[in-house]
Write a protein that holds these residues in place. Structure first.
Motif, PDB file in Angstrom:
ATOM      1  N   PHE A  42      23.358  27.800  53.869  1.00 35.60           N
ATOM      2  CA  PHE A  42      24.718  28.162  53.070  1.00 35.60           C
ATOM      3  C   PHE A  42      25.438  29.095  53.948  1.00 35.60           C
ATOM      4  CE2 PHE A  42      22.006  26.529  50.133  1.00 35.60           C
ATOM      5  CZ  PHE A  42      22.620  25.192  49.472  1.00 35.60           C
ATOM      6  N   VAL A  43      25.377  29.024  55.267  1.00 34.50           N
ATOM      7  CA  VAL A  43      26.057  29.800  56.353  1.00 34.50           C
ATOM      8  C   VAL A  43      27.058  29.000  57.057  1.00 34.50           C
ATOM      9  CG1 VAL A  43      25.884  31.197  58.409  1.00 34.50           C
ATOM     10  CG2 VAL A  43      24.115  31.451  56.598  1.00 34.50           C
ATOM     11  N   VAL A  68      32.288  29.570  52.841  1.00 34.36           N
ATOM     12  CA  VAL A  68      31.482  30.407  52.051  1.00 34.36           C
ATOM     13  C   VAL A  68      32.394  31.546  51.580  1.00 34.36           C
ATOM     14  CG1 VAL A  68      29.469  31.382  51.334  1.00 34.36           C
ATOM     15  CG2 VAL A  68      29.311  29.333  52.863  1.00 34.36           C
ATOM     16  N   ASP A  69      32.699  31.547  50.400  1.00 34.48           N
ATOM     17  CA  ASP A  69      33.405  33.058  49.805  1.00 34.48           C
ATOM     18  C   ASP A  69      32.675  33.367  48.440  1.00 34.48           C
ATOM     19  OD1 ASP A  69      34.923  35.026  49.234  1.00 34.48           O
ATOM     20  OD2 ASP A  69      36.750  33.788  48.784  1.00 34.48           O
ATOM     21  N   GLU A  70      31.545  33.934  48.670  1.00 37.94           N
ATOM     22  CA  GLU A  70      30.667  33.930  47.499  1.00 37.94           C
ATOM     23  C   GLU A  70      31.427  35.136  46.855  1.00 37.94           C
ATOM     24  OE1 GLU A  70      26.339  36.430  46.853  1.00 37.94           O
ATOM     25  OE2 GLU A  70      26.676  35.578  48.958  1.00 37.94           O
ATOM     26  N   PRO A  71      31.347  35.157  45.417  1.00 39.87           N
ATOM     27  CA  PRO A  71      31.221  33.789  44.552  1.00 39.87           C
ATOM     28  C   PRO A  71      32.078  32.891  44.026  1.00 39.87           C
ATOM     29  CG  PRO A  71      31.126  35.593  43.176  1.00 39.87           C
ATOM     30  CD  PRO A  71      31.634  36.002  44.395  1.00 39.87           C
ATOM     31  N   ARG A  72      33.003  32.615  45.063  1.00 42.49           N
ATOM     32  CA  ARG A  72      34.244  31.864  44.532  1.00 42.49           C
ATOM     33  C   ARG A  72      34.346  30.443  45.223  1.00 42.49           C
ATOM     34  NH1 ARG A  72      35.653  37.177  45.009  1.00 42.49           N
ATOM     35  NH2 ARG A  72      35.941  37.025  47.283  1.00 42.49           N
ATOM     36  N   LEU A  73      33.782  30.282  46.244  1.00 43.46           N
ATOM     37  CA  LEU A  73      34.210  29.174  47.031  1.00 43.46           C
ATOM     38  C   LEU A  73      32.934  28.523  47.999  1.00 43.46           C
ATOM     39  CD1 LEU A  73      36.500  27.003  48.079  1.00 43.46           C
ATOM     40  CD2 LEU A  73      36.624  28.532  49.954  1.00 43.46           C
ATOM     41  N   LEU A  74      32.522  27.268  47.862  1.00 42.75           N
ATOM     42  CA  LEU A  74      31.714  26.621  48.613  1.00 42.75           C
ATOM     43  C   LEU A  74      32.220  25.435  49.096  1.00 42.75           C
ATOM     44  CD1 LEU A  74      29.012  26.447  50.078  1.00 42.75           C
ATOM     45  CD2 LEU A  74      27.954  25.491  48.117  1.00 42.75           C
TER      46      LEU A  74
END
Length: 144
Positions: A42-43, A68-74
């Protein structure tokens, strides 16, 4: 094909960080993805693979982690050889998971672009609704 986007959402009685844990833990995400074995770190730039059986057929789907914008967007790409299409970029979907904190938990909105027809988009939407129901179940169990 731009108009053939699958979109669905659900509200989950768990905080975004808990939902994020489910989305980025291969063992937990496997439950959401209909039992498929999921492999990724998940990188951004890393591969993501989904291996399993769907409707009686073995599959080995793959893609790449885009954002990846933890915890908003994957956001990741996805290609399934089961489509019979060539494994070229124009045949990949982009799958986007958006998490938004709302009163009582998290709203998850999922989109999948590049479906070839409106019917294919609706079929994808139905599958994603089932996946989001399992995401809700798993995240709510995890949050206790």
């Amino acid at each position: 094909m731009a108009d053939n986007v699958s979109t669905c959402s659900t509200d989950i009685g768990a905080l975004p960080r808990t939902v994020w844990t489910v989305l980025t833990s291969p063992e937990l995400l496997s439950r959401v993805m209909f039992g498929a074995a999921v492999d990724s770190d998940f990188v951004p730039g890393s591969p993501i693979t989904f291996t399993g059986e769907w409707e009686g057929r073995r599959f080995e789907d793959h893609g790449k982690i885009l954002d990846v914008d933890e915890p908003r967007l994957l956001r990741h790409t996805h290609f399934s050889p089961l489509t019979g299409e060539a494994d070229v970029p124009e045949n990949y979907h982009t799958v986007t998971w958006r998490l938004e904190e709302v009163p009582g938990g998290t709203r998850v909105t999922l989109t999948q672009d590049n479906n070839p027809t409106p019917e294919a988009a609706e079929h994808s939407t139905e599958n994603w609704r089932r996946a989001l129901a399992e995401l809700r179940h798993t995240a709510e169990l995890l949050s206790g």
